[in-house]
Design a protein around this motif. Structure first.
Motif, PDB file in Angstrom:
ATOM      1  N   PHE A 122     -25.846  27.095  49.112  1.00 13.59           N
ATOM      2  CA  PHE A 122     -27.260  27.425  49.267  1.00 13.59           C
ATOM      3  C   PHE A 122     -27.887  26.417  50.212  1.00 13.59           C
ATOM      4  CE2 PHE A 122     -26.701  24.549  45.765  1.00 13.59           C
ATOM      5  CZ  PHE A 122     -27.760  23.660  45.811  1.00 13.59           C
ATOM      6  N   PHE A 123     -29.098  26.727  50.670  1.00 14.18           N
ATOM      7  CA  PHE A 123     -29.775  25.795  51.562  1.00 14.18           C
ATOM      8  C   PHE A 123     -31.220  25.579  51.145  1.00 14.18           C
ATOM      9  CE2 PHE A 123     -29.896  30.001  53.537  1.00 14.18           C
ATOM     10  CZ  PHE A 123     -31.206  30.144  53.997  1.00 14.18           C
ATOM     11  N   LEU A 124     -31.678  24.346  51.383  1.00  9.40           N
ATOM     12  CA  LEU A 124     -33.025  23.904  51.053  1.00  9.40           C
ATOM     13  C   LEU A 124     -33.790  23.728  52.361  1.00  9.40           C
ATOM     14  CD1 LEU A 124     -31.897  21.036  48.648  1.00  9.40           C
ATOM     15  CD2 LEU A 124     -32.501  23.357  47.968  1.00  9.40           C
ATOM     16  N   VAL A 125     -34.900  24.432  52.508  1.00  6.70           N
ATOM     17  CA  VAL A 125     -35.653  24.419  53.761  1.00  6.70           C
ATOM     18  C   VAL A 125     -36.710  23.315  53.712  1.00  6.70           C
ATOM     19  CG1 VAL A 125     -37.029  25.792  55.361  1.00  6.70           C
ATOM     20  CG2 VAL A 125     -35.303  26.911  53.927  1.00  6.70           C
ATOM     21  N   TYR A 126     -36.601  22.327  54.624  1.00  7.49           N
ATOM     22  CA  TYR A 126     -37.561  21.228  54.622  1.00  7.49           C
ATOM     23  C   TYR A 126     -38.647  21.381  55.680  1.00  7.49           C
ATOM     24  CZ  TYR A 126     -34.737  19.208  58.470  1.00  7.49           C
ATOM     25  OH  TYR A 126     -34.055  18.986  59.645  1.00  7.49           O
ATOM     26  N   GLN A 127     -38.500  22.378  56.550  1.00 10.79           N
ATOM     27  CA  GLN A 127     -39.506  22.686  57.561  1.00 10.79           C
ATOM     28  C   GLN A 127     -39.386  24.166  57.888  1.00 10.79           C
ATOM     29  OE1 GLN A 127     -39.632  19.921  60.885  1.00 10.79           O
ATOM     30  NE2 GLN A 127     -40.173  21.557  62.308  1.00 10.79           N
ATOM     31  N   ASP A 128     -40.520  24.834  58.118  1.00 10.07           N
ATOM     32  CA  ASP A 128     -40.476  26.265  58.425  1.00 10.07           C
ATOM     33  C   ASP A 128     -39.377  26.556  59.439  1.00 10.07           C
ATOM     34  OD1 ASP A 128     -42.642  26.398  56.790  1.00 10.07           O
ATOM     35  OD2 ASP A 128     -44.059  27.145  58.292  1.00 10.07           O
ATOM     36  N   SER A 129     -38.545  27.559  59.125  1.00 12.10           N
ATOM     37  CA  SER A 129     -37.380  27.855  59.956  1.00 12.10           C
ATOM     38  C   SER A 129     -37.333  29.335  60.307  1.00 12.10           C
ATOM     39  CB  SER A 129     -36.089  27.465  59.217  1.00 12.10           C
ATOM     40  OG  SER A 129     -36.037  26.071  58.990  1.00 12.10           O
ATOM     41  N   GLN A 130     -37.143  29.607  61.592  1.00 13.95           N
ATOM     42  CA  GLN A 130     -37.097  30.986  62.082  1.00 13.95           C
ATOM     43  C   GLN A 130     -35.752  31.608  61.735  1.00 13.95           C
ATOM     44  OE1 GLN A 130     -39.928  31.982  64.008  1.00 13.95           O
ATOM     45  NE2 GLN A 130     -39.249  34.086  63.760  1.00 13.95           N
ATOM     46  N   LEU A 131     -35.776  32.547  60.803  1.00  9.71           N
ATOM     47  CA  LEU A 131     -34.565  33.235  60.358  1.00  9.71           C
ATOM     48  C   LEU A 131     -34.927  34.656  59.940  1.00  9.71           C
ATOM     49  CD1 LEU A 131     -32.698  30.673  58.052  1.00  9.71           C
ATOM     50  CD2 LEU A 131     -31.783  31.724  60.116  1.00  9.71           C
ATOM     51  N   PRO A 132     -34.080  35.620  60.216  1.00  3.30           N
ATOM     52  CA  PRO A 132     -34.333  36.975  59.718  1.00  3.30           C
ATOM     53  C   PRO A 132     -34.146  36.998  58.204  1.00  3.30           C
ATOM     54  CG  PRO A 132     -32.167  36.853  60.734  1.00  3.30           C
ATOM     55  CD  PRO A 132     -32.837  35.551  61.016  1.00  3.30           C
ATOM     56  N   PRO A 133     -34.785  37.928  57.505  1.00  2.00           N
ATOM     57  CA  PRO A 133     -34.697  37.971  56.043  1.00  2.00           C
ATOM     58  C   PRO A 133     -33.370  38.552  55.563  1.00  2.00           C
ATOM     59  CG  PRO A 133     -36.042  39.778  56.825  1.00  2.00           C
ATOM     60  CD  PRO A 133     -35.705  38.952  58.034  1.00  2.00           C
ATOM     61  N   ASP A 134     -32.305  37.808  55.775  1.00  2.00           N
ATOM     62  CA  ASP A 134     -30.963  38.256  55.404  1.00  2.00           C
ATOM     63  C   ASP A 134     -30.331  37.383  54.319  1.00  2.00           C
ATOM     64  OD1 ASP A 134     -30.902  40.356  57.283  1.00  2.00           O
ATOM     65  OD2 ASP A 134     -30.282  38.992  58.880  1.00  2.00           O
ATOM     66  N   TYR A 135     -31.049  36.373  53.848  1.00  2.00           N
ATOM     67  CA  TYR A 135     -30.472  35.389  52.939  1.00  2.00           C
ATOM     68  C   TYR A 135     -31.342  35.263  51.693  1.00  2.00           C
ATOM     69  CZ  TYR A 135     -28.647  34.679  57.557  1.00  2.00           C
ATOM     70  OH  TYR A 135     -28.108  34.922  58.795  1.00  2.00           O
ATOM     71  N   THR A 136     -30.760  35.583  50.558  1.00  2.00           N
ATOM     72  CA  THR A 136     -31.483  35.685  49.286  1.00  2.00           C
ATOM     73  C   THR A 136     -32.338  34.459  48.991  1.00  2.00           C
ATOM     74  OG1 THR A 136     -29.758  37.077  48.325  1.00  2.00           O
ATOM     75  CG2 THR A 136     -31.218  35.926  46.786  1.00  2.00           C
ATOM     76  N   PRO A 137     -33.679  34.593  48.994  1.00  2.00           N
ATOM     77  CA  PRO A 137     -34.526  33.495  48.546  1.00  2.00           C
ATOM     78  C   PRO A 137     -34.621  33.562  47.016  1.00  2.00           C
ATOM     79  CG  PRO A 137     -35.888  35.288  49.371  1.00  2.00           C
ATOM     80  CD  PRO A 137     -34.462  35.742  49.483  1.00  2.00           C
ATOM     81  N   PHE A 138     -34.164  32.515  46.356  1.00  2.00           N
ATOM     82  CA  PHE A 138     -34.126  32.586  44.880  1.00  2.00           C
ATOM     83  C   PHE A 138     -34.834  31.429  44.198  1.00  2.00           C
ATOM     84  CE2 PHE A 138     -30.484  30.032  46.040  1.00  2.00           C
ATOM     85  CZ  PHE A 138     -30.337  29.098  45.031  1.00  2.00           C
ATOM     86  N   GLY A 139     -35.513  30.585  44.954  1.00  2.00           N
ATOM     87  CA  GLY A 139     -36.217  29.477  44.335  1.00  2.00           C
ATOM     88  C   GLY A 139     -37.187  28.796  45.271  1.00  2.00           C
ATOM     89  N   THR A 140     -38.067  27.991  44.668  1.00  2.00           N
ATOM     90  CA  THR A 140     -39.047  27.220  45.427  1.00  2.00           C
ATOM     91  C   THR A 140     -39.085  25.803  44.884  1.00  2.00           C
ATOM     92  OG1 THR A 140     -40.394  29.207  45.752  1.00  2.00           O
ATOM     93  CG2 THR A 140     -41.452  27.089  46.184  1.00  2.00           C
ATOM     94  N   MET A 141     -38.994  24.823  45.768  1.00  2.00           N
ATOM     95  CA  MET A 141     -38.991  23.428  45.350  1.00  2.00           C
ATOM     96  C   MET A 141     -40.389  22.951  44.955  1.00  2.00           C
ATOM     97  SD  MET A 141     -36.459  21.628  48.107  1.00  2.00           S
ATOM     98  CE  MET A 141     -36.843  22.814  49.405  1.00  2.00           C
ATOM     99  N   SER A 142     -40.413  21.993  44.042  1.00  2.00           N
ATOM    100  CA  SER A 142     -41.668  21.351  43.665  1.00  2.00           C
ATOM    101  C   SER A 142     -42.107  20.415  44.780  1.00  2.00           C
ATOM    102  CB  SER A 142     -41.496  20.569  42.369  1.00  2.00           C
ATOM    103  OG  SER A 142     -40.607  19.475  42.574  1.00  2.00           O
ATOM    104  N   GLU A 143     -43.353  19.952  44.696  1.00  2.00           N
ATOM    105  CA  GLU A 143     -43.866  19.012  45.690  1.00  2.00           C
ATOM    106  C   GLU A 143     -43.055  17.718  45.690  1.00  2.00           C
ATOM    107  OE1 GLU A 143     -48.073  16.723  46.803  1.00  2.00           O
ATOM    108  OE2 GLU A 143     -48.035  18.356  45.351  1.00  2.00           O
ATOM    109  N   ALA A 144     -42.697  17.250  44.489  1.00  2.00           N
ATOM    110  CA  ALA A 144     -41.894  16.030  44.387  1.00  2.00           C
ATOM    111  C   ALA A 144     -40.507  16.239  44.989  1.00  2.00           C
ATOM    112  CB  ALA A 144     -41.782  15.589  42.928  1.00  2.00           C
TER     113      ALA A 144
END
Length: 282
Positions: free
Chosen positions: A221-243
């Protein structure tokens, strides 16, 4: 003495040579840009599937993809010091299963994954109702200690900004032995072909050119640390906390190493090791 006609021909030859040099430089620039787009995220899934080497996310599983080429990811080395601690003693478990675990999670409940890493804790709110197969798989794998002591093996710092984890081998060639389906590809957060900072999404083998490789998620899996241009082909299954985002940005700020000639991975300069991953239901 050089005649006017000879001088004219000389100038014409020089102009032609300059044009050729500009064209060669343009082709080289285009080739480099295409190489970045095609290989900057060689994200991997393991399973009995065929490699589609031209996709944005590429499977490097040696068993399933013998002979597949890996294009090194361009990445400028950083001089920033390692901000993380040394990993505690412990070995990665060598685990593999033949098929996806039975769906046992409660899709109406809230689930949170906590990754205790050498760089700090990263908490992730999981999307059980939107991506039940993915969350169920992570719940199963975390319960087996699958992610414990594993390295996050890839950090991309050019064009797409993610930290890639979930491979017990730490090479980009590992996985659980089974695959899971793509889910939640129409998530409302994915606007304008952008995976926003804070998104946690699955790697897969999908190749948009051939439209093959769907439903090939594994454990990476991958964690996005800055907005990244990608087509919606990869299952988004979570959102990180601010911490958790602060920890991720600290890792990203340390930069990445040059691409490994064997795997193409640009490993983070930070020693990012998942000491333990746990999932809780609330």
């Amino acid at each position: 003495m050089v005649s006017q006609e000879q001088r004219r021909r000389q100038l014409a030859r020089e102009k032609f040579l300059r044009q050729q040099q500009r064209r060669t430089a343009a082709r080289r620039k285009t080739h480099t840009r295409n190489a970045i787009v095609a290989s900057v995220l060689g994200v991997v899934v393991v399973g009995s599937v065929v490699s589609y080497a031209t996709g944005v996310f590429k499977n490097d599983d040696k068993k399933a993809n013998a002979g597949a080429e890996v294009t090194p990811t361009p990445s400028a080395p950083s001089q920033a010091p390692d901000p993380c601690e040394k990993a505690p003693d412990g070995k990665v478990k060598q685990l593999s299963w033949k098929k996806e675990p039975a769906l046992t999670i409660d899709k109406s409940a809230d689930y949170t994954m906590k990754m205790a890493t050498t760089c700090g804790d990263i908490d992730i709110a999981l999307k059980a109702s939107a991506a039940p197969h993915t969350v169920n798989s992570f719940d199963f794998l975390a319960g087996k200690g699958y992610f414990d002591h594993t390295k996050c093996h890839r950090l991309t710092t050019d064009g797409i900004y993610v930290l890639q984890c979930g491979d017990p081998q730490g090479t980009g060639a590992g996985g659980p032995g089974y695959t899971i389906p793509d889910e939640n590809l129409k998530d409302k957060s994915l606007k304008g072909n952008v995976y926003p900072a804070g998104t946690v999404a699955m790697a897969n083998q999908y190749n948009p050119q051939t439209q093959k490789g769907r439903n090939t998620g594994g454990s990476q899996f991958f964690l996005v640390y800055q907005d990244s241009q990608l087509p919606p082909d990869y299952t988004p299954f979570g959102t990180m906390s601010e911490a958790g985002m602060k920890v991720l940005k600290k890792i990203a700020a340390a930069g990445a190493q040059p691409a490994d000639p064997q795997t193409g991975n640009t490993a983070p300069n930070a020693t990012v090791v998942i000491d333990k991953a746990t999932i809780t239901k609330s």
